[in-house]
Scaffold this active site. Structure first.
Site, PDB file in Angstrom:
ATOM      1  N   LYS A  67      41.563  42.259  32.376  1.00 41.85           N
ATOM      2  CA  LYS A  67      40.935  41.009  31.924  1.00 41.85           C
ATOM      3  C   LYS A  67      39.497  41.260  31.445  1.00 41.85           C
ATOM      4  O   LYS A  67      39.131  40.836  30.346  1.00 41.85           O
ATOM      5  CB  LYS A  67      40.957  39.963  33.057  1.00 41.85           C
ATOM      6  CG  LYS A  67      42.389  39.588  33.464  1.00 41.85           C
ATOM      7  CD  LYS A  67      42.423  38.518  34.527  1.00 41.85           C
ATOM      8  CE  LYS A  67      41.860  38.952  35.868  1.00 41.85           C
ATOM      9  NZ  LYS A  67      42.610  40.061  36.501  1.00 41.85           N
ATOM     10  N   THR A  68      38.716  41.975  32.266  1.00 39.89           N
ATOM     11  CA  THR A  68      37.330  42.260  31.872  1.00 39.89           C
ATOM     12  C   THR A  68      37.317  43.109  30.601  1.00 39.89           C
ATOM     13  O   THR A  68      36.515  42.893  29.687  1.00 39.89           O
ATOM     14  CB  THR A  68      36.610  43.027  33.010  1.00 39.89           C
ATOM     15  OG1 THR A  68      36.805  42.295  34.216  1.00 39.89           O
ATOM     16  CG2 THR A  68      35.144  43.198  32.731  1.00 39.89           C
ATOM     17  N   THR A 161      42.478  35.137  38.772  1.00 34.62           N
ATOM     18  CA  THR A 161      43.661  35.680  39.427  1.00 34.62           C
ATOM     19  C   THR A 161      44.515  34.522  39.941  1.00 34.62           C
ATOM     20  O   THR A 161      45.590  34.730  40.474  1.00 34.62           O
ATOM     21  CB  THR A 161      43.243  36.559  40.630  1.00 34.62           C
ATOM     22  OG1 THR A 161      42.295  35.827  41.405  1.00 34.62           O
ATOM     23  CG2 THR A 161      42.630  37.862  40.183  1.00 34.62           C
TER      24      THR A 161
HETATM   25  P1  ADP Z   1      40.474  43.090  35.620  1.00 29.15           P
HETATM   26  O1  ADP Z   1      39.250  42.497  34.961  1.00 29.15           O
HETATM   27  O2  ADP Z   1      41.748  42.436  35.206  1.00 29.15           O
HETATM   28  O3  ADP Z   1      40.354  43.195  37.113  1.00 29.15           O
HETATM   29  P2  ADP Z   1      39.643  45.484  34.221  1.00 29.15           P
HETATM   30  O4  ADP Z   1      39.582  45.014  32.818  1.00 29.15           O
HETATM   31  O5  ADP Z   1      38.341  45.652  34.929  1.00 29.15           O
HETATM   32  O6  ADP Z   1      40.627  44.592  35.091  1.00 29.15           O
HETATM   33  O7  ADP Z   1      40.452  46.868  34.190  1.00 29.15           O
HETATM   34  C1  ADP Z   1      40.280  47.853  35.194  1.00 29.15           C
HETATM   35  C2  ADP Z   1      40.291  49.239  34.598  1.00 29.15           C
HETATM   36  O8  ADP Z   1      41.603  49.515  34.140  1.00 29.15           O
HETATM   37  C3  ADP Z   1      39.356  49.383  33.395  1.00 29.15           C
HETATM   38  O9  ADP Z   1      38.305  50.214  33.725  1.00 29.15           O
HETATM   39  C4  ADP Z   1      40.172  50.054  32.321  1.00 29.15           C
HETATM   40  O10 ADP Z   1      39.735  51.379  32.177  1.00 29.15           O
HETATM   41  C5  ADP Z   1      41.579  50.092  32.844  1.00 29.15           C
HETATM   42  N1  ADP Z   1      42.481  49.324  31.990  1.00 29.15           N
HETATM   43  C6  ADP Z   1      42.880  48.051  32.203  1.00 29.15           C
HETATM   44  N2  ADP Z   1      43.765  47.673  31.269  1.00 29.15           N
HETATM   45  C7  ADP Z   1      43.932  48.721  30.450  1.00 29.15           C
HETATM   46  C8  ADP Z   1      44.761  48.948  29.299  1.00 29.15           C
HETATM   47  N3  ADP Z   1      45.585  48.012  28.834  1.00 29.15           N
HETATM   48  N4  ADP Z   1      44.674  50.144  28.689  1.00 29.15           N
HETATM   49  C9  ADP Z   1      43.868  51.094  29.190  1.00 29.15           C
HETATM   50  N5  ADP Z   1      43.088  50.954  30.277  1.00 29.15           N
HETATM   51  C10 ADP Z   1      43.114  49.792  30.909  1.00 29.15           C
END
Ligand code: ADP
Length: 338
Positions: A67-68, A161
């Site tokens: 998401k981030t 979430t």
């Molecule tokens: P959320 O915000 O959903 O908790 P993040 O965007 O922070 O998740 O993702 C966590 C880590 O996973 C990031 O550092 C990124 O490197 C990796 N990541 C997440 N989604 C992908 C994707 N689709 N392809 C490659 N790396 C990803």
């Protein structure tokens, strides 16, 4: 969180730097979630053709699914500045007003855990999202007046979430909602193959496959396990092969299905203490010493998706597959119930 390794303190600087280094910066590099990627692509292109800010976007799904990363990509692809904040940081409408009034035209505002924002701020946000305007209350009691304040056009990217906790008026004001799904092992394999290359980590294909099958369908976990295996190979001096992965993950309590200690604690509690369930969420949370929200948002989605747990109107139930995974035999009544 009870398992400080697989899901470490997100504030840990080393972990944050590591995540930052591996974050894809374009939709093209973003692995999986094909539908969402195509939808976002269209939304961003349409906005750029019309020379306006993209519509507000809501990203829903369990932690670590990207998401981030997607919020950063929205800003990066549109060459827009990005402001990041989170629901818990917005405890009063004034906190939100301060952020909104300082946005520059076209800025992307990312609000993580948007469901945890204060109610008063939520109400201010409705107007801001719709009309790029807020009403600031000045003074108290009978003498209080509200002063309208024009805002620069911006794009809100909210992440949650728990999309079920968002009030409808807020949910309705997003032009697009993306529900992120858990990743398939082949997709995680692509994520960590790219990560290993970026880290210049010489690791075998078998080892990468083993990690991707044990990562709970979550890129963040896949990248972290890769890092643990790299530590293991570094300290033990051997090759980073499948045996090294098995030994490292055993050390960190990650089993063949990718369940970690907390996942297993939840299943074990249902089976051992509640005869397989049904058991209510709050009782379950107390019995494993965790917050109900963590169980619901972090632990359950994956257990449900892998068919180990089912949510019923009467509570959570361990499926026969869960009993089997824990090496127990379901009691006959449990089988009858399902
Ligand atoms: P959320 O915000 O959903 O908790 P993040 O965007 O922070 O998740 O993702 C966590 C880590 O996973 C990031 O550092 C990124 O490197 C990796 N990541 C997440 N989604 C992908 C994707 N689709 N392809 C490659 N790396 C990803």
């Amino acid at each position: 969180m009870s398992d400080g390794v697989v899901r470490p303190d997100p504030e840990s600087e080393a972990e944050l730097a590591f995540e930052g280094a591996l974050r894809p910066s374009s939709l093209e590099e973003f692995v999986g979630q094909q539908k969402v990627r195509r939808q976002l692509q269209l939304l961003l292109e349409a906005a750029s053709l019309q020379n306006r800010s993209p519509d507000h976007i809501l990203l829903a799904g369990p932690p670590g699914l990207g998401k981030t990363t997607l919020a950063m990509i929205v800003a990066h692809e549109g060459e827009r500045p990005l402001r990041m904040t989170s629901g818990p940081a917005i405890q009063h409408a004034g906190d939100l007003a301060a952020v909104l009034s300082s946005l520059v035209p076209g800025e992307v505002l990312f609000v993580d855990e948007i469901h945890r924002m204060a109610r008063s701020a939520e109400e201010m946000l409705y107007l801001a999202m719709e009309d790029f305007r807020v009403d600031i209350m000045v003074g108290k009691g009978a003498g209080a007046t509200s002063i309208p304040l024009e805002l620069a056009p911006f794009t809100l990217v909210g992440a949650t979430t728990r999309s079920g906790l968002l009030p409808n008026p807020l949910r309705d004001r997003f032009g697009f909602t993306a529900h992120l799904e858990f990743y398939e092992p082949e997709e995680l394999l692509r994520v960590i193959t790219r990560a290993a290359a970026l880290l210049r980590f010489d690791i075998g294909q078998d080892a990468l496959t083993e990690i991707s099958g044990r990562s709970r369908g979550t890129p963040r976990i896949a990248n972290r396990l890769l890092r643990r295996v790299r530590d293991f190979a570094l300290v033990n001096g051997g090759p980073a092969d499948r045996d090294a992965v098995k030994a490292a993950l055993e050390l960190y309590d990650v089993d063949e299905r990718g369940l970690d200690r907390l996942d297993r604690a939840v299943l074990t509690a249902i089976v051992d203490r509640f005869a397989g369930g049904p058991v209510g969420l709050s009782t379950l949370a107390v019995s494993v010493g965790e917050e109900a929200e963590t169980i619901e948002a972090v632990v359950e989605p994956f257990l449900v998706r892998t068919g180990l747990l089912s949510r019923t109107p009467r509570g959570r139930v361990a499926t026969p597959r869960a009993w089997q995974h824990l090496g127990r035999r379901p009691e006959p009544t449990v089988l009858d119930d399902l």
